[in-house]
Design a protein around this motif. Structure first.
Motif, PDB file in Angstrom:
ATOM      1  N   ILE A 709       0.845  -1.204   0.000  1.00 55.99           N
ATOM      2  CA  ILE A 709       0.000   0.000   0.000  1.00 55.99           C
ATOM      3  C   ILE A 709       0.872   1.243   0.000  1.00 55.99           C
ATOM      4  O   ILE A 709       0.574   2.239  -0.657  1.00 55.99           O
ATOM      5  CB  ILE A 709      -0.929  -0.011   1.219  1.00 55.99           C
ATOM      6  CG1 ILE A 709      -1.882  -1.191   1.139  1.00 55.99           C
ATOM      7  CG2 ILE A 709      -1.707   1.286   1.340  1.00 55.99           C
ATOM      8  CD1 ILE A 709      -2.757  -1.358   2.371  1.00 55.99           C
ATOM      9  N   VAL A 710       2.004   1.175   0.728  1.00 60.89           N
ATOM     10  CA  VAL A 710       2.903   2.337   0.807  1.00 60.89           C
ATOM     11  C   VAL A 710       3.461   2.674  -0.559  1.00 60.89           C
ATOM     12  O   VAL A 710       3.579   3.841  -0.956  1.00 60.89           O
ATOM     13  CB  VAL A 710       4.042   2.056   1.814  1.00 60.89           C
ATOM     14  CG1 VAL A 710       5.051   3.193   1.808  1.00 60.89           C
ATOM     15  CG2 VAL A 710       3.478   1.856   3.209  1.00 60.89           C
ATOM     16  N   ASN A 711       3.821   1.622  -1.321  1.00 60.76           N
ATOM     17  CA  ASN A 711       4.456   1.847  -2.625  1.00 60.76           C
ATOM     18  C   ASN A 711       3.442   2.005  -3.762  1.00 60.76           C
ATOM     19  O   ASN A 711       3.817   2.301  -4.892  1.00 60.76           O
ATOM     20  CB  ASN A 711       5.398   0.686  -2.938  1.00 60.76           C
ATOM     21  CG  ASN A 711       6.499   0.565  -1.896  1.00 60.76           C
ATOM     22  OD1 ASN A 711       7.006   1.578  -1.415  1.00 60.76           O
ATOM     23  ND2 ASN A 711       6.870  -0.667  -1.526  1.00 60.76           N
ATOM     24  N   ASP A 712       2.161   1.800  -3.462  1.00 60.15           N
ATOM     25  CA  ASP A 712       1.129   1.914  -4.499  1.00 60.15           C
ATOM     26  C   ASP A 712       0.915   3.380  -4.870  1.00 60.15           C
ATOM     27  O   ASP A 712       0.888   4.254  -3.998  1.00 60.15           O
ATOM     28  CB  ASP A 712      -0.171   1.304  -3.981  1.00 60.15           C
ATOM     29  CG  ASP A 712      -1.232   1.209  -5.081  1.00 60.15           C
ATOM     30  OD1 ASP A 712      -2.354   0.789  -4.764  1.00 60.15           O
ATOM     31  OD2 ASP A 712      -0.937   1.573  -6.248  1.00 60.15           O
ATOM     32  N   THR A 713       0.771   3.666  -6.120  1.00 60.62           N
ATOM     33  CA  THR A 713       0.549   5.059  -6.551  1.00 60.62           C
ATOM     34  C   THR A 713      -0.816   5.556  -6.126  1.00 60.62           C
ATOM     35  O   THR A 713      -1.019   6.754  -5.928  1.00 60.62           O
ATOM     36  CB  THR A 713       0.689   5.179  -8.080  1.00 60.62           C
ATOM     37  OG1 THR A 713      -0.228   4.257  -8.679  1.00 60.62           O
ATOM     38  CG2 THR A 713       2.104   4.873  -8.520  1.00 60.62           C
ATOM     39  N   LEU A 719      -1.870   8.629   3.682  1.00 61.97           N
ATOM     40  CA  LEU A 719      -0.484   8.419   3.246  1.00 61.97           C
ATOM     41  C   LEU A 719      -0.035   9.531   2.310  1.00 61.97           C
ATOM     42  O   LEU A 719       1.083  10.041   2.401  1.00 61.97           O
ATOM     43  CB  LEU A 719      -0.362   7.060   2.556  1.00 61.97           C
ATOM     44  CG  LEU A 719      -0.427   5.824   3.489  1.00 61.97           C
ATOM     45  CD1 LEU A 719      -0.469   4.557   2.670  1.00 61.97           C
ATOM     46  CD2 LEU A 719       0.781   5.823   4.424  1.00 61.97           C
ATOM     47  N   ARG A 720      -0.918   9.904   1.346  1.00 65.28           N
ATOM     48  CA  ARG A 720      -0.541  10.994   0.436  1.00 65.28           C
ATOM     49  C   ARG A 720      -0.316  12.302   1.195  1.00 65.28           C
ATOM     50  O   ARG A 720       0.586  13.069   0.887  1.00 65.28           O
ATOM     51  CB  ARG A 720      -1.636  11.170  -0.620  1.00 65.28           C
ATOM     52  CG  ARG A 720      -1.547  10.128  -1.733  1.00 65.28           C
ATOM     53  CD  ARG A 720      -2.542  10.409  -2.837  1.00 65.28           C
ATOM     54  NE  ARG A 720      -3.880  10.052  -2.429  1.00 65.28           N
ATOM     55  CZ  ARG A 720      -4.955  10.766  -2.707  1.00 65.28           C
ATOM     56  NH1 ARG A 720      -4.840  11.892  -3.351  1.00 65.28           N
ATOM     57  NH2 ARG A 720      -6.142  10.372  -2.315  1.00 65.28           N
ATOM     58  N   LEU A 721      -1.144  12.531   2.237  1.00 70.44           N
ATOM     59  CA  LEU A 721      -0.995  13.754   3.035  1.00 70.44           C
ATOM     60  C   LEU A 721       0.337  13.758   3.771  1.00 70.44           C
ATOM     61  O   LEU A 721       1.045  14.760   3.792  1.00 70.44           O
ATOM     62  CB  LEU A 721      -2.154  13.856   4.033  1.00 70.44           C
ATOM     63  CG  LEU A 721      -2.223  15.128   4.873  1.00 70.44           C
ATOM     64  CD1 LEU A 721      -2.345  16.350   3.978  1.00 70.44           C
ATOM     65  CD2 LEU A 721      -3.421  15.070   5.821  1.00 70.44           C
ATOM     66  N   MET A 722       0.718  12.596   4.376  1.00 67.62           N
ATOM     67  CA  MET A 722       1.994  12.528   5.104  1.00 67.62           C
ATOM     68  C   MET A 722       3.178  12.749   4.155  1.00 67.62           C
ATOM     69  O   MET A 722       4.133  13.454   4.472  1.00 67.62           O
ATOM     70  CB  MET A 722       2.120  11.191   5.826  1.00 67.62           C
ATOM     71  CG  MET A 722       1.274  11.092   7.098  1.00 67.62           C
ATOM     72  SD  MET A 722       1.677   9.664   8.125  1.00 67.62           S
ATOM     73  CE  MET A 722       0.748   8.410   7.258  1.00 67.62           C
ATOM     74  N   LYS A 734      10.223   7.585   5.947  1.00 67.26           N
ATOM     75  CA  LYS A 734      10.398   6.147   5.710  1.00 67.26           C
ATOM     76  C   LYS A 734       9.299   5.394   6.442  1.00 67.26           C
ATOM     77  O   LYS A 734       8.978   5.720   7.584  1.00 67.26           O
ATOM     78  CB  LYS A 734      11.768   5.693   6.213  1.00 67.26           C
ATOM     79  CG  LYS A 734      12.914   6.144   5.318  1.00 67.26           C
ATOM     80  CD  LYS A 734      14.283   5.888   5.970  1.00 67.26           C
ATOM     81  CE  LYS A 734      14.417   4.482   6.465  1.00 67.26           C
ATOM     82  NZ  LYS A 734      15.752   4.237   7.072  1.00 67.26           N
ATOM     83  N   PHE A 735       8.757   4.357   5.776  1.00 66.80           N
ATOM     84  CA  PHE A 735       7.756   3.484   6.382  1.00 66.80           C
ATOM     85  C   PHE A 735       8.363   2.091   6.521  1.00 66.80           C
ATOM     86  O   PHE A 735       8.946   1.561   5.560  1.00 66.80           O
ATOM     87  CB  PHE A 735       6.491   3.396   5.510  1.00 66.80           C
ATOM     88  CG  PHE A 735       5.765   4.693   5.381  1.00 66.80           C
ATOM     89  CD1 PHE A 735       6.161   5.641   4.433  1.00 66.80           C
ATOM     90  CD2 PHE A 735       4.699   4.988   6.201  1.00 66.80           C
ATOM     91  CE1 PHE A 735       5.486   6.832   4.326  1.00 66.80           C
ATOM     92  CE2 PHE A 735       4.019   6.170   6.099  1.00 66.80           C
ATOM     93  CZ  PHE A 735       4.420   7.101   5.149  1.00 66.80           C
TER      94      PHE A 735
END
Length: 755
Positions: A709-713, A719-722, A734-735
């Motif tokens: 999910i982290v690497n998904d566009t 996540l996009r906000l962070m 980094k996650f």
């Protein structure tokens, strides 16, 4: 109005009993027994006279008003009256003074006042300044209705009492009366004079080594409280606490000191610190069986827990008090426990339980009571209950009652609260235009109260500055007198030298004239230079003053901007709350997420305008408060534990807001996804700073984030906000998934903030 009521309560707490300080040098039980044994022996009549009257006062001032004690006192007065002829004004005045005490204790106030007036008339013009001062003080006790002329009369009597003690050795009595007079002047809003008098009282007490100064320090705290200088008030109240505890004071005065400290912490928005003091006060009230104080302290503790959103502890406290002392509380104040229950269940949104207590209050028929504040509180809670349960007709009815009482009391705090309640009710009913108008009125009064508080603090600083200036002028005058004396001596020496100069030769005079001409020329040249220098100095001083004034105005304007921004953000939160009442599912969740993000930004601006440093936010105090808010909002008090290791990192607003939003998103995600099946866990927040960079780590021991999910566009909004906020900070994010989720953010401090 609310502050005035609190101050009145403080002053009423200070006066436990007029002679609790023993200003009459009252006998102890052992001394009274010894005096009774010796008075029948060979003792001179004047000593017997004094002994009988002292025994009379001993019986009058015993706790309670037992008939046997009053009869004993009357017997001793009769014995004293038979010993000496009352043609002597000192003896007759002393006798009438004791009679006045007896009449007042027995409730015969008219006879007591007549005796006090006789004592005053007889002692005036005598050398007995001690009993003359006590007679003034005794007569002042009959001015109970402290309104208008009665209040002025009492002030005048106390001033005369203090004046009669000038130059005498009765300094303890004088200090006590100065403090009493200070309380009266404060009650007529002459704070500067009251502050001066209480300082004189303190200085007088200290000059004789008097130790029981907790009452004086408490009065100082009350005066600073009224002036809006809450930190100074708290400092003096804590000094009163230490003084009383050192003397092992377990009286109701100690209870009152603890209570006032708790109230002051509440005004400073530090209610967690205030609750332990309320509880200490409650323990002392129980020891002294003071039911009125128990009721007041219960309300203060429950109110503090409710304000902290710690509703469960509020409920525990109510049940504890109800179990310990229900009968006496119900007889003293039958409204108290039902009101506390209704308020707490309203806050918990457990309306089925709240219903029982709403019905109890309605059966008690609280309208028409003398205690309008209690009536107002009950109407307010019933308005909330019927608003929550959608019974808008009854909500409107009780809201009108609350408004009527607030207008009658002219209490801006209660008026402000009615506007906010109107806003909530209109929002739920769908009257959005009227809701916005009520919200604007609420904000207008809030801003007015905020500005009023700041104005009082500024006035207090101005008074302090003027006092220091006056003291400086007095010192300068003394210094100038010394200089004038020195100049006078110097002039005499010059005259002697001038006489010698007349005796010198013509050649010497000619040379002297040449020298004088050269000196005059040099003096004029120096005057010209000095004039230019003075003009330049004046110009520089004016420019410096202008720059300083502009800087202060800029700081005040910036503080006001932060205050306004916080208010506007809070208005948005209120509007979102109103809208949330009609939403469910994902829409409701989106609204609540937005509320949390806006609150994080609002808290930044609140911290900026409440601190002296309006440029930076201390993350060591900000992040725990933000995390506490999120924990309460999601109900995670018992489910999760937090481990915080946060340095005193100070960030400007450009960095503080992105960091706060990142923390909000990370912790919210942990609450929602990290722990399943009601499992317990730990969330760690670490923030460290070295010379080059700042590192923030947020981790939990939950199920861990899916790295796909982290690497998904097509990531989630959080996540996009962070990631977007990290780019704004020029930070590395980094996650990781290792025994849970770990988010690391590394960024450089803003160089402008460290300048």
């Amino acid at each position: 109005m609310k502050k005035t009521l609190i101050l009145a309560l403080i002053f009423s707490c200070l006066v436990i009993k007029s002679y609790s300080q023993n200003i009459t040098n009252n006998l102890t039980t052992k001394q009274a027994d010894g005096l009774r044994d010796s008075i029948g022996g060979q003792m001179a009549d004047p000593k017997k006279f004094d002994g009988y009257l002292r025994l009379a006062m001993y019986n009058i001032l015993k706790p309670g008003s037992e008939k046997s004690d009053m009869d004993s006192a009357a017997g001793y007065i009769n014995l004293a009256q038979k010993i000496l002829p009352l043609r002597n004004p000192e003896y007759s005045g002393y006798l009438n003074l004791v009679k006045s005490h007896l009449f007042r204790e027995k409730g015969q106030r008219q006879d007591g006042k007549i005796s006090a007036e006789k004592a005053l008339s007889q002692l005036n013009g005598t050398n007995d300044k001690y009993h003359l001062a006590l007679s003034y003080f005794e007569l002042a006790q009959y001015s109970d209705d402290l309104q208008g002329l009665e209040r002025k009369a009492k002030i005048k009597l106390l001033e005369r009492a203090i004046f009669s003690l000038e130059g005498t050795r009765y300094l303890e009595l004088k200090a006590f009366m100065l403090k009493d007079l200070a309380e009266l002047y404060s009650s007529v809003f002459q704070s500067e004079k009251a502050m001066h008098l209480v300082q004189l009282s303190l200085d007088t007490y200290k000059s004789i080594g008097y130790k029981k100064l907790q009452g004086v320090y408490t009065l100082f705290g009350a005066l600073y409280y009224e002036a809006g200088n809450y930190h100074k008030a708290l400092s003096n109240l804590l000094l009163a606490q230490r003084t009383a505890e050192r003397l092992n004071d377990q009286s109701m005065q100690m209870c009152q000191i603890y209570n006032i400290i708790g109230v002051t912490y509440g005004v400073l928005s530090e209610r967690k610190n205030g609750i332990p003091f309320f509880k200490k006060a409650l323990n002392i009230a129980k020891l002294n069986h003071d039911e009125g104080a128990i009721a007041l302290l219960l309300m203060n503790i429950v109110d503090s827990y409710n304000k902290l959103a710690d509703y469960r502890n509020a409920l525990v406290m109510i049940k504890q008090i109800e179990k310990e002392n229900p009968a006496s509380l119900n007889s003293k104040d039958p409204f108290l426990l039902p009101l506390c229950y209704l308020r707490t269940y309203n806050n918990l949104k457990e309306f089925d339980k709240a219903k029982k207590y709403a019905e109890i209050l309605l059966k008690l028929k609280f309208f028409g009571m003398d205690e309008v504040t209690t009536t107002s509180n009950i109407s307010h809670e019933l308005t909330r209950y019927y608003t929550f349960t959608h019974n808008y007709k009854l909500a409107d009815y009780y809201l009108k009652k609350t408004k009527s009482i607030a207008q009658r009391l002219k209490d801006p705090f209660k008026i402000r609260e009615t506007y906010y309640q109107s806003f909530k009710l209109d929002s739920v009913k769908g009257n959005y235009k009227q809701a916005i108008n009520n919200l604007l009125s609420f904000r207008k009064i809030s801003d007015s109260l905020f500005n009023e508080s700041k104005s009082k603090q500024i006035k207090q600083l101005e008074i302090q500055y003027e006092t220091e200036q006056k003291e400086s002028e007095i010192r300068n005058k003394d210094h100038n007198i010394v200089l004038l004396k020195q100049k006078n001596m110097l002039q005499q020496m010059r005259l002697q030298k001038a006489n010698l100069v007349r005796n010198v030769t013509i050649a010497g005079i000619a040379v002297l004239l040449i020298i004088v001409l050269l000196m005059v020329r040099q003096f004029r040249h120096k005057q010209h230079i000095n004039a230019i220098t003075l003009e330049n100095n004046i110009l520089i001083t004016q420019k410096n003053e202008l720059l300083e004034r502009l800087l202060k105005e800029k700081e005040w304007l910036l503080r006001e901007v932060h205050h306004r921004v916080k208010n506007n953000l809070h208005t948005v939160i209120c509007l979102l709350e109103s809208q949330a009442a009609y939403l469910k599912g994902d829409a409701l969740e989106a609204i609540e997420s937005s509320e949390h993000r806006i609150y994080a930004m609002s808290l930044i601006h609140q911290k900026l305008y409440q601190t002296d440093d309006i440029k930076t936010v201390d993350m060591s105090s900000y992040l725990p408060e933000l995390i506490g808010y999120l924990k309460d909002s999601f109900g995670m008090q018992n489910k999760l534990t937090f481990s915080l290791d946060i340095d005193h990192v100070k960030l400007g607003i450009s960095q503080a807001i992105p960091i706060s939003l990142i923390v909000n998103e990370a912790i919210t995600n942990s609450f929602k996804y990290a722990f399943t099946d009601d499992s317990k866990g730990t969330i760690k927040v670490i923030m460290k700073q070295d010379e080059k960079e700042i590192k923030l780590i947020i981790s939990d021991n939950g199920v861990g984030i899916d790295m796909a999910i982290v690497n998904d566009t097509l990531q989630s909004l959080g996540l996009r906000l962070m990631k977007g906020l990290s780019e704004d900070l020029e930070a590395d994010i980094k996650f990781e998934n290792s025994g849970g989720t770990k988010i690391s953010i590394t960024f450089k401090p803003d160089p402008l903030m460290s300048a």
